[in-house]
Design an enzyme around this catalytic site. Structure first.
Site, PDB file in Angstrom:
ATOM      1  N   LYS A  69       0.798  -1.232   0.000  1.00  0.00           N
ATOM      2  CA  LYS A  69       0.000   0.000   0.000  1.00  0.00           C
ATOM      3  C   LYS A  69       0.828   1.279   0.000  1.00  0.00           C
ATOM      4  O   LYS A  69       0.353   2.330  -0.422  1.00  0.00           O
ATOM      5  CB  LYS A  69      -0.964  -0.007   1.193  1.00  0.00           C
ATOM      6  CG  LYS A  69      -2.021  -1.092   1.079  1.00  0.00           C
ATOM      7  CD  LYS A  69      -3.018  -1.042   2.217  1.00  0.00           C
ATOM      8  CE  LYS A  69      -4.075  -2.120   2.046  1.00  0.00           C
ATOM      9  NZ  LYS A  69      -5.152  -2.029   3.044  1.00  0.00           N
ATOM     10  N   GLY A 131       0.149   0.545   6.033  1.00  0.00           N
ATOM     11  CA  GLY A 131      -0.792   1.333   5.254  1.00  0.00           C
ATOM     12  C   GLY A 131      -2.196   1.332   5.813  1.00  0.00           C
ATOM     13  O   GLY A 131      -2.872   2.366   5.839  1.00  0.00           O
TER      14      GLY A 131
END
Length: 276
Positions: A69, A131
């Protein structure tokens, strides 16, 4: 689902350990809505090459899961405010070779805190600093929570995340408790990031679960993680990763197709996703 054909629009997901959640959810909606689309999950061996493939092959949408991410940010052309604000991406939309990144995890966390009426006066423990933790901590801050502690072994990332949103950091739980406890690590994930070694582990000690008022696990597979099972057994209200997965996948679907399914269609897709 229509027979594979040259005009079919492709969407994919990239994850170190893909599940069938997104595949079943998206493909079921395509079928319900009569769309000539197909969705497939992948475990990339090279992220840069995978994103180049998204661009070069005209793949319309790409979901991004752990642990990519943040790494994927350097590979896209544009960051939507939803992703730029937290430096974390879970969705890429390809428009004629232009890759725009979004984050629908934030939307899911924000909605679930609101619909479950979690009081903003609650003290909160967030375990993790990747993330998904960024999306979670940002949603907590924006919802009005002020008593939040980020627990992360990595001081560099953990402290930076906490301080960016005006919260506290600590390296380990050390017997701490809070009204709301949130797991944003792979602990309890089927298959796990460590080959399954943590699939049966509790993300928080039992005494922390017993002291909590609400327990939230973002891990979506299985829907009933060890943490969620322990919380239910202790009589605690829970918010599950399966709920997160449904909301964020729905918002991805809308970004990819421009179509917002009805509540009934989403419910049918969710039931199909969970029946695997």
């Amino acid at each position: 689902m229509p027979i594979l054909n040259k005009d079919m629009t492709l969407c994919i997901s990239l994850s170190a350990r893909p599940s069938n959640n997104g595949t079943r959810f998206h493909n079921h909606l395509y079928e319900q809505l009569g769309l000539n689309w197909i969705y497939k999950a992948f475990a990339p061996t090279n992220l840069e090459q995978a994103i180049a493939g998204v661009r070069g092959l005209g793949i319309r949408g790409c979901a991004i899961s752990m642990p990519y991410k943040e790494d994927v940010i350097a590979l896209v052309d544009e960051m939507d405010p939803s992703a730029k604000a937290i430096d974390s991406v879970n969705t890429i939309v390809n428009t004629d070779g232009h890759l725009r990144a979004y984050n629908t995890d934030y939307t899911a966390i924000e909605q679930l805190l609101a619909t479950n009426k979690v009081p903003t006066s609650y003290s909160v423990l967030v375990q993790g600093a990747g993330g998904m933790a960024k999306a979670t901590v940002a949603a907590l801050r924006d919802a009005g929570f002020t008593d939040v502690t980020v627990i992360a072994r990595n001081e560099t990332t953990g402290r930076a995340l906490a301080e960016h949103y005006g919260f506290r950091w600590q390296a380990a739980l050390d017997g701490g408790t809070a009204d709301l406890i949130i797991n944003v690590t792979p602990i309890g994930m089927a298959g796990g990031m460590a080959g399954g070694a943590e699939a049966d582990a509790l993300a928080f000690p039992q005494e922390t679960i017993d002291a909590a008022r609400t327990v939230f696990d973002v891990v979506a597979l299985p829907a009933e993680t060890p943490l969620i099972k322990a919380a239910r057994a202790a009589g605690k209200p829970v918010i599950t990763g399966a709920e997160v997965a449904t909301i964020q996948a729905l918002e991805q679907f809308v970004l990819y197709t421009g179509v917002r399914p009805t509540v009934e269609q989403v419910r049918a897709a969710e039931e199909f996703m969970r029946a695997q």
